[in-house]
Write an enzyme that holds these catalytic residues in place. Structure first.
Site, PDB file in Angstrom:
ATOM      1  N   ALA A 108       3.650  -5.629   3.403  1.00  0.00           N
ATOM      2  CA  ALA A 108       2.677  -6.396   4.334  1.00  0.00           C
ATOM      3  C   ALA A 108       1.378  -6.375   4.022  1.00  0.00           C
ATOM      4  O   ALA A 108       0.567  -6.783   4.774  1.00  0.00           O
ATOM      5  CB  ALA A 108       3.428  -6.127   5.740  1.00  0.00           C
TER       6      ALA A 108
ATOM      7  N   LEU B 160      -0.376  -3.628   4.173  1.00  0.00           N
ATOM      8  CA  LEU B 160      -1.102  -2.413   4.798  1.00  0.00           C
ATOM      9  C   LEU B 160      -1.097  -1.179   4.115  1.00  0.00           C
ATOM     10  O   LEU B 160      -1.500  -0.174   4.828  1.00  0.00           O
ATOM     11  CB  LEU B 160      -0.395  -2.385   6.317  1.00  0.00           C
TER      12      LEU B 160
ATOM     13  N   SER C 199       1.673   0.478   2.951  1.00  0.00           N
ATOM     14  CA  SER C 199       2.964   1.129   3.453  1.00  0.00           C
ATOM     15  C   SER C 199       3.472   2.088   2.164  1.00  0.00           C
ATOM     16  O   SER C 199       3.741   3.552   2.381  1.00  0.00           O
ATOM     17  CB  SER C 199       4.142   0.533   3.684  1.00  0.00           C
ATOM     18  N   SER C 200       3.407   1.569   1.054  1.00  0.00           N
ATOM     19  CA  SER C 200       3.741   2.604  -0.047  1.00  0.00           C
ATOM     20  C   SER C 200       3.154   3.775  -0.434  1.00  0.00           C
ATOM     21  O   SER C 200       3.503   4.795  -0.282  1.00  0.00           O
ATOM     22  CB  SER C 200       4.179   1.667  -1.420  1.00  0.00           C
TER      23      SER C 200
ATOM     24  N   ASP D 212      -5.686   1.460  -2.681  1.00  0.00           N
ATOM     25  CA  ASP D 212      -4.822   1.815  -1.513  1.00  0.00           C
ATOM     26  C   ASP D 212      -4.655   3.321  -1.413  1.00  0.00           C
ATOM     27  O   ASP D 212      -4.622   3.822  -0.446  1.00  0.00           O
ATOM     28  CB  ASP D 212      -3.417   1.147  -1.759  1.00  0.00           C
TER      29      ASP D 212
HETATM   30  O1  PMV Z   1      -0.762  -3.267  -1.693  1.00  0.00           O
HETATM   31  P1  PMV Z   1      -1.664  -4.321  -1.188  1.00  0.00           P
HETATM   32  O2  PMV Z   1      -0.905  -5.581  -0.751  1.00  0.00           O
HETATM   33  O3  PMV Z   1      -2.335  -3.732   0.211  1.00  0.00           O
HETATM   34  O4  PMV Z   1      -2.855  -5.065  -1.935  1.00  0.00           O
HETATM   35  C1  PMV Z   1      -3.650  -4.046  -2.772  1.00  0.00           C
HETATM   36  C2  PMV Z   1      -4.866  -4.869  -3.183  1.00  0.00           C
HETATM   37  C3  PMV Z   1      -4.613  -5.524  -4.597  1.00  0.00           C
HETATM   38  O5  PMV Z   1      -6.224  -5.493  -5.069  1.00  0.00           O
HETATM   39  C4  PMV Z   1      -4.014  -6.921  -4.458  1.00  0.00           C
HETATM   40  C5  PMV Z   1      -3.942  -4.749  -5.735  1.00  0.00           C
HETATM   41  C6  PMV Z   1      -4.656  -3.574  -6.202  1.00  0.00           C
HETATM   42  O6  PMV Z   1      -3.940  -2.561  -6.789  1.00  0.00           O
HETATM   43  O7  PMV Z   1      -5.780  -3.468  -6.063  1.00  0.00           O
END
Ligand code: PMV
Length: 320
Positions: free
Chosen positions: A104, A106, A108-109, A152
């Protein structure tokens, strides 16, 4: 029996998702209102080396040895063991619980990996330094998402607002005044890996067009950084909305996200945009705290499945 417990927050991206994969700077903020906790309970009476993992959010309740070879949790634990030079884990049960919605946007992984790596390394007697936790979480992000930028795992490991640029030293962001964000979930699960791969296909077909848009996004990231440092919150809102328009142009928004963005703006938000991989997942709206309830209700009426209101505190730009 006493347990070892570690937590990790969720995150939102304030500006620069997708472009960040192509070397453009982006800004991400930890969100502590949602989090993952990993607990390790020693079980000396289990058979030697029996490690049981219970993670209801991903429907997992099994022994470590029965997970398939490439399972991200198994690899995360293997990487911790390799880092510490140990070849077995004393019998235990690992329980992972999270309040983050999965797939979603945010984080989570990354949140699950960071909490797990911290808990297991502490259980093994050597809590790993953040730099190593971050490296391991990045390896696991690659399994989940293919070619992630690393934003992330970085914001979630360090738990501090970051200005992130591929290959550069992480910069902690100064935030002059606190601000209120509403995070609204479209309820549509979306794979970041698929969104990033789709973006790569479009970029391959027309790199000049997409590089131009990514550079525009980069200018917005720099503006937002300045607004954060000055405390110009309303100006930041307008820039977030401009970022959303560029995210629409690169093809990572969808009707549900656009409807929520429109509804937030119509009900008085200073700015709104999708956050994360897009094509579903969550959007964020920047609001005056006095109207947060009103905007949140408008978002729910417009189709949001859930909203979270969170205050991002001011920060010195130095990690405490
Ligand atoms: O994992 P998400 O859906 O929160 O998105 C990460 C952000 C992106 O720029 C889309 C991918 C990345 O690896 O930076």
């Amino acid at each position: 029996m006493p347990a070892i417990s570690s937590s990790a927050p969720g995150k939102v991206i304030l500006c620069g998702e997708h472009a960040v994969v192509y070397g453009i700077p982006a800004i991400a903020l930890p969100v502590f209102k949602v989090s993952t906790t990993a607990k390790v309970f020693a079980h000396p009476l289990f058979e030697p080396g029996n490690v049981h993992i219970n993670a209801p959010a991903i429907a997992l309740d099994d022994s470590l040895t029965s997970l398939e070879q490439g399972h991200p949790l198994k690899i995360a634990i293997d990487l911790v063991m390799r880092e510490l030079g140990v070849d077995h884990i004393p019998s235990c049960e690992i329980r992972i619980s999270t309040t983050l919605p999965v797939s979603a946007g945010l984080g989570s992984s990354a949140s699950v990996t960071v909490a797990l790596v911290r808990a297991v390394s502490t259980y093994l007697g050597h809590p790993l330094a953040d730099e190593i936790v971050n490296q391991i979480a990045y390896e696991i992000e690659k399994l989940h998402h293919g070619s992630p930028s690393g934003i992330d795992n970085t914001v979630i490991t360090y738990g501090t607002p970051v200005f992130f640029e591929l290959g550069k030293t992480i910069e902690y962001l100064k935030i002059a005044s606190p601000f209120t964000l509403i995070i609204a979930d479209t309820g549509i699960k979306s794979s970041t890996g698929a969104a990033v791969a789709g973006m790569r296909e479009r970029w391959n077909a027309d790199p000049t067009l997409y590089n131009t848009i990514f550079n525009e996004i980069g200018s917005l990231t720099l503006k937002i950084r300045k607004y954060l440092e000055e405390g110009s919150i309303e100006d930041m809102g307008k820039t977030m909305t401009e970022n959303h328009k560029l995210l629409q142009r690169i093809g990572v928004s969808n009707d549900e996200l656009d409807i929520l963005v429109k509804s937030a703006l119509a009900s008085g938000a200073w700015g709104a945009k999708l956050s994360g991989g897009g094509l579903g997942g969550n959007m964020i709206a920047l609001v005056h705290p006095e109207i947060s309830l009103e905007v949140s209700q408008a978002l729910l009426r417009a189709g949001a499945k859930n909203t979270i209101t969170t205050v991002i505190p001011s920060s010195s730009g130095v990690r405490l």
